[in-house]
Design an enzyme around this catalytic site. Structure first.
Site, PDB file in Angstrom:
ATOM      1  N   ASP A   1       0.866  -1.176   0.000  1.00 49.45           N
ATOM      2  CA  ASP A   1       0.000   0.000   0.000  1.00 49.45           C
ATOM      3  C   ASP A   1       0.903   1.227   0.000  1.00 49.45           C
ATOM      4  O   ASP A   1       1.557   1.522   0.997  1.00 49.45           O
ATOM      5  CB  ASP A   1      -0.908  -0.011   1.233  1.00 49.45           C
ATOM      6  CG  ASP A   1      -1.803   1.223   1.318  1.00 49.45           C
ATOM      7  OD1 ASP A   1      -1.673   2.128   0.463  1.00 49.45           O
ATOM      8  OD2 ASP A   1      -2.624   1.290   2.257  1.00 49.45           O
TER       9      ASP A   1
ATOM     10  N   SER B   1       2.541  11.675 -15.986  1.00 53.59           N
ATOM     11  CA  SER B   1       1.381  12.014 -16.801  1.00 53.59           C
ATOM     12  C   SER B   1       1.598  13.299 -17.591  1.00 53.59           C
ATOM     13  O   SER B   1       2.293  14.218 -17.168  1.00 53.59           O
ATOM     14  CB  SER B   1       0.116  12.148 -15.942  1.00 53.59           C
ATOM     15  OG  SER B   1      -0.976  12.621 -16.708  1.00 53.59           O
TER      16      SER B   1
ATOM     17  N   TYR C   1      -6.203  15.981  -9.788  1.00 51.09           N
ATOM     18  CA  TYR C   1      -5.262  15.060 -10.449  1.00 51.09           C
ATOM     19  C   TYR C   1      -4.039  15.810 -10.971  1.00 51.09           C
ATOM     20  O   TYR C   1      -2.894  15.401 -10.717  1.00 51.09           O
ATOM     21  CB  TYR C   1      -5.980  14.343 -11.585  1.00 51.09           C
ATOM     22  CG  TYR C   1      -5.129  13.324 -12.315  1.00 51.09           C
ATOM     23  CD1 TYR C   1      -4.797  12.120 -11.716  1.00 51.09           C
ATOM     24  CD2 TYR C   1      -4.679  13.565 -13.608  1.00 51.09           C
ATOM     25  CE1 TYR C   1      -4.022  11.174 -12.379  1.00 51.09           C
ATOM     26  CE2 TYR C   1      -3.910  12.634 -14.278  1.00 51.09           C
ATOM     27  CZ  TYR C   1      -3.585  11.443 -13.673  1.00 51.09           C
ATOM     28  OH  TYR C   1      -2.816  10.521 -14.330  1.00 51.09           O
TER      29      TYR C   1
ATOM     30  N   LYS D   1       0.021  15.523 -10.065  1.00 52.03           N
ATOM     31  CA  LYS D   1       0.999  15.157 -11.090  1.00 52.03           C
ATOM     32  C   LYS D   1       2.017  16.274 -11.334  1.00 52.03           C
ATOM     33  O   LYS D   1       3.175  15.994 -11.678  1.00 52.03           O
ATOM     34  CB  LYS D   1       0.281  14.788 -12.390  1.00 52.03           C
ATOM     35  CG  LYS D   1      -0.507  13.485 -12.299  1.00 52.03           C
ATOM     36  CD  LYS D   1       0.411  12.295 -11.994  1.00 52.03           C
ATOM     37  CE  LYS D   1      -0.314  10.977 -12.026  1.00 52.03           C
ATOM     38  NZ  LYS D   1       0.607   9.824 -11.824  1.00 52.03           N
TER      39      LYS D   1
END
Length: 340
Positions: free
Chosen positions: A101, A183, A196, A200
């Protein structure tokens, strides 16, 4: 006239030589002998993580693939058997799943201890860590709870830092590599994905700083910035938006209106339906960053990343980019109800 022909011929020869030399540089690979690679986020079949693990194993690397769930663990076991059966090479590497995890320091520490045991027992050196694990959630800032921002930062940013710091000493010893999937959204921001893209961008900044700092130790650091691909994250976008809209406070719902929320779902469906299915391009980038004698600092797999968003981000002034985004929003979405 003859001199001009000679000049043109000379330039042509030089260009051919340069292209051939570049081709050789791109193809030159490090030896996989006694080298291991650690890849996170390998739960899902066909994911960037599993595709990268398979490609690296076929090149002879011993791959350790971390998974968040027992289902993912079993999926990697199946992948390892499939790779072993399908390959005719004697130098095929093994893929070993490890439960981890990324948000839990205790779990990360236990996984790294297990990794070290494997490395010691099999006399391997950790050559690379590929930080691939990531999640996507949230939409407009108005709609997205602060806890969602925190959750994405925990997985996409702090998880990357947490694991990297745990294995840096091993990478310094091998003078290996760190490969971070940051990304395309870490390279250029877009509206409606603030949670998000913020996580990133943080990961991208961390990667750049780490690259400069690790040069002292002979460790190279690389970022992979994929465009839009059909992945589990993309396929689950519509359901995430429906759930998010249900939990938006009533006052905010009235500001945007039902028509706006339905249009968002329609646009998301169109966007994800047209996403690229060539996910192997991302695995190719990861393999090159891991294996090549001359890896790139950044990779932009995907035609939208390479030929649209990267040139816009690099070459277009910010005020023009703002106008492009404003025009896009004007034609792609209705105005929120409260602004009519």
């Amino acid at each position: 006239m003859i001199e001009e022909d000679i000049d043109v011929l000379g330039v042509t020869v030089v260009l051919i030589c340069l292209c051939f030399t570049r081709h050789l540089f791109l193809r030159a690979c490090v030896s996989a002998e006694n080298k291991a690679v650690l890849i996170t986020g390998c739960d899902n079949e066909g994911s960037f993580g599993q595709l990268s693990a398979e490609a690296l194993a076929k090149r002879g690397f011993r791959v350790f693939a971390t998974c968040y769930t027992q289902k993912g663990y079993r999926s990697v076991e199946i992948l390892n058997k499939r790779v072993a059966v399908s390959s005719s090479s004697e130098n095929i590497g093994q893929i070993t799943p490890i439960i981890m995890d990324i948000t839990d320091p205790t779990s990360v520490n236990a996984a790294v201890m297990s990794l070290k045991d494997f490395l010691r027992d099999d006399q391997l050196a950790l050559w690379a860590v590929v930080n691939n694990a990531g999640i996507h959630d949230g939409l407009f800032i108005d709609w997205t709870p602060v806890d969602t921002f925190k959750m994405l930062m925990e997985v996409n940013f702090f998880g990357m830092i947490r694991l990297t710091k745990e294995v840096l000493s091993l990478l310094k010893n091998s003078k290996g590599r760190v490969v971070n999937l940051t990304s395309l959204d870490g390279y250029r921001p877009l509206p409606s994905i603030a949670a998000y893209t913020s996580s990133k961008h943080a990961a991208e900044a961390f990667t750049s700083c780490l690259r400069w700092e690790m040069k002292w130790f002979g460790v190279s650091v690389h970022s992979v910035n994929p465009g839009t691909f059909k992945t589990v994250l993309a396929e689950g976008a519509e359901e995430r938006i429906k759930l998010l809209w249900r939990n938006v406070p009533g006052s905010c719902k009235r500001e945007y209106g039902e028509r706006f929320s339905k249009k968002i779902l329609t646009f998301t469906h169109m966007f994800t339906s047209n996403a690229s299915t060539q996910t192997s391009l991302v695995a190719d980038a990861v393999v090159h960053a891991t294996c090549s004698e001359y890896p790139c600092r950044r990779y932009f797999p995907g035609y939208d990343a390479k030929f649209l968003w990267k040139p816009l981000r690099d070459l277009v002034p910010e005020f023009i980019m703002d106008s492009i985004i404003d025009t896009f929003l004007k034609f792609a979405l209705p105005r929120p109800a409260a602004t009519m």
